[in-house]
Design a protein around this motif. Structure first.
Motif, PDB file in Angstrom:
ATOM      1  N   ASP A 248      -7.471   1.043  25.024  1.00 56.19           N
ATOM      2  CA  ASP A 248      -6.998  -0.113  24.261  1.00 56.19           C
ATOM      3  C   ASP A 248      -7.944  -0.345  23.094  1.00 56.19           C
ATOM      4  OD1 ASP A 248      -4.801  -0.707  25.864  1.00 56.19           O
ATOM      5  OD2 ASP A 248      -6.017  -1.875  27.255  1.00 56.19           O
ATOM      6  N   LEU A 249      -7.385  -0.669  21.953  1.00 62.34           N
ATOM      7  CA  LEU A 249      -8.193  -0.986  20.769  1.00 62.34           C
ATOM      8  C   LEU A 249      -8.185  -2.505  20.591  1.00 62.34           C
ATOM      9  CD1 LEU A 249      -7.059   1.814  18.280  1.00 62.34           C
ATOM     10  CD2 LEU A 249      -9.117   1.736  19.701  1.00 62.34           C
ATOM     11  N   PRO A 250      -9.296  -3.162  20.898  1.00 61.59           N
ATOM     12  CA  PRO A 250      -9.333  -4.632  20.901  1.00 61.59           C
ATOM     13  C   PRO A 250      -9.548  -5.236  19.516  1.00 61.59           C
ATOM     14  CG  PRO A 250     -11.452  -3.778  21.618  1.00 61.59           C
ATOM     15  CD  PRO A 250     -10.563  -2.573  21.395  1.00 61.59           C
ATOM     16  N   ILE A 251      -8.567  -5.081  18.654  1.00 64.13           N
ATOM     17  CA  ILE A 251      -8.624  -5.722  17.342  1.00 64.13           C
ATOM     18  C   ILE A 251      -7.984  -7.096  17.465  1.00 64.13           C
ATOM     19  CG2 ILE A 251      -7.890  -5.583  14.932  1.00 64.13           C
ATOM     20  CD1 ILE A 251      -7.909  -2.583  15.156  1.00 64.13           C
ATOM     21  N   ALA A 252      -8.664  -8.124  17.022  1.00 65.19           N
ATOM     22  CA  ALA A 252      -8.191  -9.500  17.184  1.00 65.19           C
ATOM     23  C   ALA A 252      -6.810  -9.684  16.563  1.00 65.19           C
ATOM     24  CB  ALA A 252      -9.186 -10.476  16.561  1.00 65.19           C
ATOM     25  N   SER A 253      -5.914 -10.333  17.310  1.00 61.77           N
ATOM     26  CA  SER A 253      -4.548 -10.533  16.819  1.00 61.77           C
ATOM     27  C   SER A 253      -4.520 -11.381  15.551  1.00 61.77           C
ATOM     28  CB  SER A 253      -3.701 -11.196  17.912  1.00 61.77           C
ATOM     29  OG  SER A 253      -4.244 -12.446  18.293  1.00 61.77           O
ATOM     30  N   SER A 254      -5.584 -12.152  15.323  1.00 62.97           N
ATOM     31  CA  SER A 254      -5.647 -12.982  14.116  1.00 62.97           C
ATOM     32  C   SER A 254      -5.710 -12.142  12.844  1.00 62.97           C
ATOM     33  CB  SER A 254      -6.864 -13.909  14.181  1.00 62.97           C
ATOM     34  OG  SER A 254      -8.064 -13.162  14.287  1.00 62.97           O
ATOM     35  N   ARG A 255      -6.034 -10.853  12.987  1.00 58.08           N
ATOM     36  CA  ARG A 255      -6.107  -9.984  11.821  1.00 58.08           C
ATOM     37  C   ARG A 255      -4.758  -9.387  11.441  1.00 58.08           C
ATOM     38  NH1 ARG A 255     -11.690  -6.705  13.346  1.00 58.08           N
ATOM     39  NH2 ARG A 255     -13.051  -8.549  13.413  1.00 58.08           N
ATOM     40  N   ALA A 256      -3.746  -9.655  12.242  1.00 57.39           N
ATOM     41  CA  ALA A 256      -2.410  -9.149  11.929  1.00 57.39           C
ATOM     42  C   ALA A 256      -1.900  -9.777  10.639  1.00 57.39           C
ATOM     43  CB  ALA A 256      -1.453  -9.442  13.077  1.00 57.39           C
ATOM     44  N   ASN A 257      -1.103  -9.006   9.918  1.00 57.13           N
ATOM     45  CA  ASN A 257      -0.535  -9.490   8.663  1.00 57.13           C
ATOM     46  C   ASN A 257       0.849  -8.871   8.518  1.00 57.13           C
ATOM     47  OD1 ASN A 257       0.191  -9.732   5.844  1.00 57.13           O
ATOM     48  ND2 ASN A 257      -1.936 -10.305   5.434  1.00 57.13           N
ATOM     49  N   ALA A 258       1.885  -9.653   8.795  1.00 56.06           N
ATOM     50  CA  ALA A 258       3.245  -9.129   8.793  1.00 56.06           C
ATOM     51  C   ALA A 258       3.653  -8.607   7.419  1.00 56.06           C
ATOM     52  CB  ALA A 258       4.218 -10.205   9.256  1.00 56.06           C
ATOM     53  N   ASP A 259       3.256  -9.306   6.366  1.00 52.50           N
ATOM     54  CA  ASP A 259       3.618  -8.868   5.017  1.00 52.50           C
ATOM     55  C   ASP A 259       2.961  -7.532   4.677  1.00 52.50           C
ATOM     56  OD1 ASP A 259       5.189 -11.094   4.608  1.00 52.50           O
ATOM     57  OD2 ASP A 259       3.572 -12.254   3.674  1.00 52.50           O
ATOM     58  N   MET A 260       1.664  -7.400   5.004  1.00 54.12           N
ATOM     59  CA  MET A 260       0.969  -6.146   4.728  1.00 54.12           C
ATOM     60  C   MET A 260       1.528  -5.021   5.590  1.00 54.12           C
ATOM     61  SD  MET A 260      -1.104  -6.747   2.293  1.00 54.12           S
ATOM     62  CE  MET A 260      -2.173  -5.298   2.323  1.00 54.12           C
ATOM     63  N   ALA A 261       1.905  -5.333   6.828  1.00 54.83           N
ATOM     64  CA  ALA A 261       2.508  -4.320   7.696  1.00 54.83           C
ATOM     65  C   ALA A 261       3.823  -3.832   7.107  1.00 54.83           C
ATOM     66  CB  ALA A 261       2.734  -4.894   9.094  1.00 54.83           C
ATOM     67  N   GLU A 262       4.615  -4.762   6.607  1.00 56.66           N
ATOM     68  CA  GLU A 262       5.890  -4.394   5.994  1.00 56.66           C
ATOM     69  C   GLU A 262       5.670  -3.525   4.761  1.00 56.66           C
ATOM     70  OE1 GLU A 262       9.749  -6.564   3.870  1.00 56.66           O
ATOM     71  OE2 GLU A 262       8.224  -7.743   4.913  1.00 56.66           O
ATOM     72  N   ASN A 263       4.726  -3.923   3.928  1.00 54.89           N
ATOM     73  CA  ASN A 263       4.442  -3.139   2.722  1.00 54.89           C
ATOM     74  C   ASN A 263       3.932  -1.744   3.076  1.00 54.89           C
ATOM     75  OD1 ASN A 263       5.168  -5.260   1.047  1.00 54.89           O
ATOM     76  ND2 ASN A 263       3.082  -6.054   0.897  1.00 54.89           N
ATOM     77  N   TYR A 264       3.115  -1.670   4.132  1.00 54.11           N
ATOM     78  CA  TYR A 264       2.571  -0.371   4.521  1.00 54.11           C
ATOM     79  C   TYR A 264       3.679   0.571   4.995  1.00 54.11           C
ATOM     80  CZ  TYR A 264       0.082   3.203   7.124  1.00 54.11           C
ATOM     81  OH  TYR A 264      -0.378   4.404   7.583  1.00 54.11           O
ATOM     82  N   LEU A 265       4.614   0.054   5.790  1.00 51.38           N
ATOM     83  CA  LEU A 265       5.720   0.897   6.244  1.00 51.38           C
ATOM     84  C   LEU A 265       6.576   1.361   5.064  1.00 51.38           C
ATOM     85  CD1 LEU A 265       6.862  -0.900   9.518  1.00 51.38           C
ATOM     86  CD2 LEU A 265       5.424   1.128   9.265  1.00 51.38           C
ATOM     87  N   LYS A 266       6.716   0.497   4.068  1.00 50.03           N
ATOM     88  CA  LYS A 266       7.445   0.899   2.869  1.00 50.03           C
ATOM     89  C   LYS A 266       6.704   2.021   2.148  1.00 50.03           C
ATOM     90  CE  LYS A 266       9.755  -3.493   1.777  1.00 50.03           C
ATOM     91  NZ  LYS A 266       9.828  -4.606   0.781  1.00 50.03           N
ATOM     92  N   GLU A 267       5.385   1.898   2.054  1.00 52.97           N
ATOM     93  CA  GLU A 267       4.587   2.934   1.393  1.00 52.97           C
ATOM     94  C   GLU A 267       4.719   4.267   2.121  1.00 52.97           C
ATOM     95  OE1 GLU A 267       0.586   1.629   1.159  1.00 52.97           O
ATOM     96  OE2 GLU A 267       0.998  -0.038  -0.214  1.00 52.97           O
ATOM     97  N   LEU A 268       4.665   4.224   3.445  1.00 55.76           N
ATOM     98  CA  LEU A 268       4.813   5.460   4.207  1.00 55.76           C
ATOM     99  C   LEU A 268       6.171   6.087   3.968  1.00 55.76           C
ATOM    100  CD1 LEU A 268       3.204   4.946   7.735  1.00 55.76           C
ATOM    101  CD2 LEU A 268       2.336   6.259   5.800  1.00 55.76           C
ATOM    102  N   GLU A 269       7.202   5.259   3.956  1.00 54.61           N
ATOM    103  CA  GLU A 269       8.544   5.790   3.735  1.00 54.61           C
ATOM    104  C   GLU A 269       8.650   6.454   2.365  1.00 54.61           C
ATOM    105  OE1 GLU A 269      13.234   4.381   3.948  1.00 54.61           O
ATOM    106  OE2 GLU A 269      11.610   2.938   4.227  1.00 54.61           O
TER     107      GLU A 269
END
Length: 404
Positions: A248-269
């Motif tokens: 398990d990688l214990p990265i704090a959930s407070s570091r999540a960023n839905a907008d950045m996650a969405e942008n990153y998936l777009k970049e990968l695509e």
């Protein structure tokens, strides 16, 4: 195969976890995993330091022999492998010390720690660090019996060692270190092997479960892990006979960023499925479409593409007439739905290529890599041909070009 299924439940999971529907189509599976060429910092590099290393701290281990093993701290290992700037990230607010050990085969793998920060291993065209956030983790590998482990022994292991972060809800065979702009460096010191991996930042997804997988393979193996398409949870396949560890990688959930996650998936695509037609309409040079900057290499590649539908003998004649040199030829059997080849290069580097069965047209699948330095450019072409007995033969071609 699991990756061929598409259900509303998966889309609902992604939407609820990431608050986005941005997810590449399954057709990209072939485009993403058609090849895995280890990038410049994703090579099996040997490190030898003449100066004495900084003192390492003594950590209690969970090795079966019950002995204490002397490890570098993540900062010390990173300094040896990547330099001071990366080492400093392991003392930042993003850093997490872990020191968890799991055993697999004859080895004990200790996840020392992780951190996130700027990509300090890859440079842009101007020689500056890429302005992109990155994930780093350091793993120490030792013999379970406490005897010394050399880098040569570790690198020459028969099946290889695949270490990668994985993300709940994203298909692990598509989203791993190979497809997320990842790499690694490793060294041997005082009987311990250290590997530092890096890839695009995964903290954007910290509101879901994050993992680090370690398997005795050279790429992600579907046999080693199970992926639940309804929940997106990844687990070990208990029937797998080799090493298939999962941290398990214990990265704090407070570091999540839905907008950045969405942008990153777009970049990968966009990276996986560039719109060549749009580039042509905008009047961009063909270099943008192919990524091949050297004019001679680009011309050779264009001629090669024109003859792809020719008979294998004619295709080989064309490549030979272009001055391409055959550097290797391998025959492998199919495993699941793919053929996996690994070409050994100079200085312990390797070039790993994966061809999926649905990527063969008229019995042929191909891959191409291009690189350029200040003095020369290099074009690598791999052509795989299906055989009547179900195997595939891959021929590796190479040509260098002077840079004017």
């Amino acid at each position: 195969m699991k990756s061929d299924k598409r259900t509303d439940e998966i889309d609902a999971l992604l939407k609820s976890c990431l608050q986005t529907e941005q997810k590449p189509d399954d057709a990209l599976h072939q485009k993403v995993m058609q090849k895995w060429k280890e990038q410049s910092n994703m090579k099996k590099r040997k490190f030898y330091k003449a100066a004495a290393a900084a003192a390492a701290i003594l950590l209690a281990s969970t090795l079966s022999v019950g002995a204490a093993v002397r490890f570098f701290t993540p900062k010390e290992a990173a300094e040896e492998l990547g330099g001071t700037k990366i080492a400093d990230l392991f003392e930042s607010d993003e850093a997490v010390l872990i020191n968890e050990t799991q055993e697999g085969g004859q080895y004990a793998y200790t996840l020392l720690g992780l951190t996130e920060g700027k990509n300090l291993l890859q440079l842009d065209e101007d020689g500056s660090y890429l302005e992109k956030d990155a994930f780093y983790a350091v793993v120490a590998v030792s013999h379970k019996d406490g005897s010394d482990l050399s880098l040569d022994e570790f690198q020459e292991s028969e099946n290889g060692h695949f270490i990668s972060p994985l993300i709940q809800g994203l298909e692990p065979w598509m989203y791993n270190i190979a497809s997320m702009n990842g790499g690694y460096s490793e060294m041997g010191k005082d009987g311990i092997v250290y590997r530092m991996i890096n890839c695009d930042k995964i903290g954007y997804f910290a509101d879901r479960q994050l993992y680090l997988c370690i398997s005795d393979t050279t790429f992600y193996d579907n046999d080693a892990y199970d992926y639940d398409e309804k929940s997106g949870i990844i687990t070990r396949n208990v029937d797998y006979e080799g090493t298939n560890l999962l941290f398990d990688l214990p990265i704090a959930s407070s570091r999540a960023n839905a907008d950045m996650a969405e942008n990153y998936l777009k970049e990968l695509e966009e990276e996986w499925n560039p719109d060549a037609e749009e580039s042509a309409e905008s009047g961009e040079d063909s270099e943008t479409d192919t990524g091949i900057g050297n004019p001679s290499a680009r011309a050779d590649y264009a001629l090669y593409q024109e003859t792809l539908n020719s008979a294998p003998e004619e295709l080989e004649n064309v490549l030979t007439n272009l001055g391409m040199t055959v550097t290797d030829r391998q025959t492998v059997e199919k495993k699941d739905d793919r053929y996996c080849f690994e070409q050994k290069l100079e200085d312990g580097l390797s070039n790993q290529i994966i061809f999926y069965t649905d990527g063969f047209e008229n019995g042929i699948a191909e891959s191409c890599e291009y690189s350029e330095s200040e003095t020369e450019a290099e074009l690598l072409i791999e052509v795989a041909q299906l055989q009547e007995d179900g195997t595939a033969i891959c021929t590796f071609y190479q040509k260098t070009y002077p840079v004017e």
